[in-house]
Design an enzyme around this catalytic site. Structure first.
Site, PDB file in Angstrom:
ATOM      1  N   ASP A 211       0.862  -1.175   0.000  1.00  0.00           N
ATOM      2  CA  ASP A 211       0.000   0.000   0.000  1.00  0.00           C
ATOM      3  C   ASP A 211       0.907   1.237   0.000  1.00  0.00           C
ATOM      4  O   ASP A 211       2.082   1.160   0.371  1.00  0.00           O
ATOM      5  CB  ASP A 211      -0.897  -0.017   1.236  1.00  0.00           C
ATOM      6  CG  ASP A 211      -1.874   1.130   1.258  1.00  0.00           C
ATOM      7  OD1 ASP A 211      -2.500   1.400   0.214  1.00  0.00           O
ATOM      8  OD2 ASP A 211      -2.008   1.781   2.308  1.00  0.00           O
TER       9      ASP A 211
ATOM     10  N   ASP B 183      -0.318   5.115   0.661  1.00  0.00           N
ATOM     11  CA  ASP B 183      -0.657   6.090   1.696  1.00  0.00           C
ATOM     12  C   ASP B 183      -0.586   5.445   3.074  1.00  0.00           C
ATOM     13  O   ASP B 183      -1.282   4.479   3.360  1.00  0.00           O
ATOM     14  CB  ASP B 183      -2.070   6.640   1.468  1.00  0.00           C
ATOM     15  CG  ASP B 183      -2.165   7.489   0.219  1.00  0.00           C
ATOM     16  OD1 ASP B 183      -1.397   8.454   0.114  1.00  0.00           O
ATOM     17  OD2 ASP B 183      -3.002   7.179  -0.650  1.00  0.00           O
TER      18      ASP B 183
END
Length: 342
Positions: A26, A28
């Site tokens: 991922d 963010d």
């Protein structure tokens, strides 16, 4: 141990970057926040890549194109190609192309990443309900997305357009804190229309499908900061996961997690890719890791010992998850967590 039920984080005698061939990362809250690299991310990813691990960046944020994301990562010191980036915009575009004819007009509520992904699948982005769209695609459009875009989506849905959403993350981490995400915007349209969108992003199967198709990973490790997208997505895909504590999930939320939200491994940050993981052992209801032991006593979790606070958290996870079984742990963990200072 079954992927469907995990009573404690697992250990690993080898570095995770050696045990798995591909990290599905991922962005963010894991690699960066608010445009700036998270501490230890750049050097950790560089070392993992040099050791032979493939790095793929899997994000529910549909705002930017893979080219823009790869450029940003490279600027931060993490060399990346557009092919290394998989977005929820790509996942929702494939989902839509499977249901709509080539050349179908789609009203876009979101950013350029969503428009580019739709064009790649032979769909035609439009901006107004007057263009007679047959579908609506909604993705994160950044903090300056005009309120009128939600009205335009509502008008189109009311006229029969099929509604798709890239993802439903309620929040998104930034440099100044936690901000509303695409899920909050989806709720606006849902309230206005009473409709329900088809959703592609993590933790749902379309995103996992898109990731597997684009990476070809054989032994993937999902790396994320969110229990309800990254870790649940790994659970749904039947693959292992590493939760890093650099984003939205805190220790109390982790301890209360029901099975689908329980990661395989837990670490502070991306340095966890470069090391093994300590054993978390259970005997007679007492769970130990490093210099710590934890157990359920009455209505609370009790922690004893000393050492690396992260080992204490791992022990607490084992005690909480063993106590909760297939459910969510409701024991008071505040005092135990406070001892760790995490």
């Amino acid at each position: 141990m079954s992927q469907q039920y995990r009573s404690r984080p697992l250990g690993s005698t080898t570095a995770l970057s050696e045990a798995y061939d591909t990290a599905l990362l991922d962005l963010d809250g894991v690699v960066y926040a608010g445009g700036h690299a998270i501490v230890h991310a750049v050097e950790s990813l560089g070392s993992a890549r040099e050791g032979g691990m493939r790095l793929a960046y899997v994000t529910n944020n549909a705002l930017r194109t893979p080219d823009a994301v790869a450029e940003h990562l490279t600027e931060l010191g993490v060399p990346a190609e557009p092919a290394d980036v998989i977005t929820s915009a790509q996942a929702v575009a494939r989902l839509m192309a499977d249901q709509l004819p080539s050349g179908a007009r789609v009203l876009v509520v979101g950013g350029e990443g969503l428009r580019v992904a739709l064009r790649e699948r032979g769909l035609v982005p439009v901006e107004s309900v007057d263009d007679e769209p047959v579908a609506v695609a909604q993705g994160y459009g950044g903090p300056d997305l005009a309120w009128g875009r939600f009205a335009e989506a509502a008008y189109a849905i009311a006229r029969g357009a099929v509604w798709f959403a890239s993802n439903t993350d309620l929040t998104i981490p930034g440099a100044r804190g936690i901000a509303p995400g695409n899920g909050a915007a989806v709720e606006v349209v849902r309230i206005a229309t009473g409709a329900e969108p088809q959703v592609a992003g993590k933790p749902l199967p379309p995103m996992h499908r898109e990731t597997v198709l684009r990476t070809g990973a054989e032994r993937p490790l999902v790396v994320g900061d969110r229990l309800d997208t990254d870790i649940e997505g790994a659970f749904n895909g039947g693959v292992d996961s590493l939760l890093v504590l650099t984003g939205v999930t805190d220790a109390a939320q982790l301890l209360a997690a029901e099975p689908k939200y329980r990661p395989t491994y837990v670490d502070r940050d991306l340095r966890g890719l470069l090391t093994g993981q300590p054993e978390v052992a259970e005997e007679g209801g007492r769970v130990s890791c490093g210099g710590w032991t934890a157990e359920a006593q009455g209505d609370a979790l009790v922690l004893e010992g000393d050492g690396d606070p992260l080992d204490g958290l791992r022990a607490l996870c084992g005690a909480a998850w063993t106590y909760a079984g297939e459910g969510a742990c409701g024991l008071d963990s505040a005092k135990a967590v406070a001892r760790l200072g995490l």
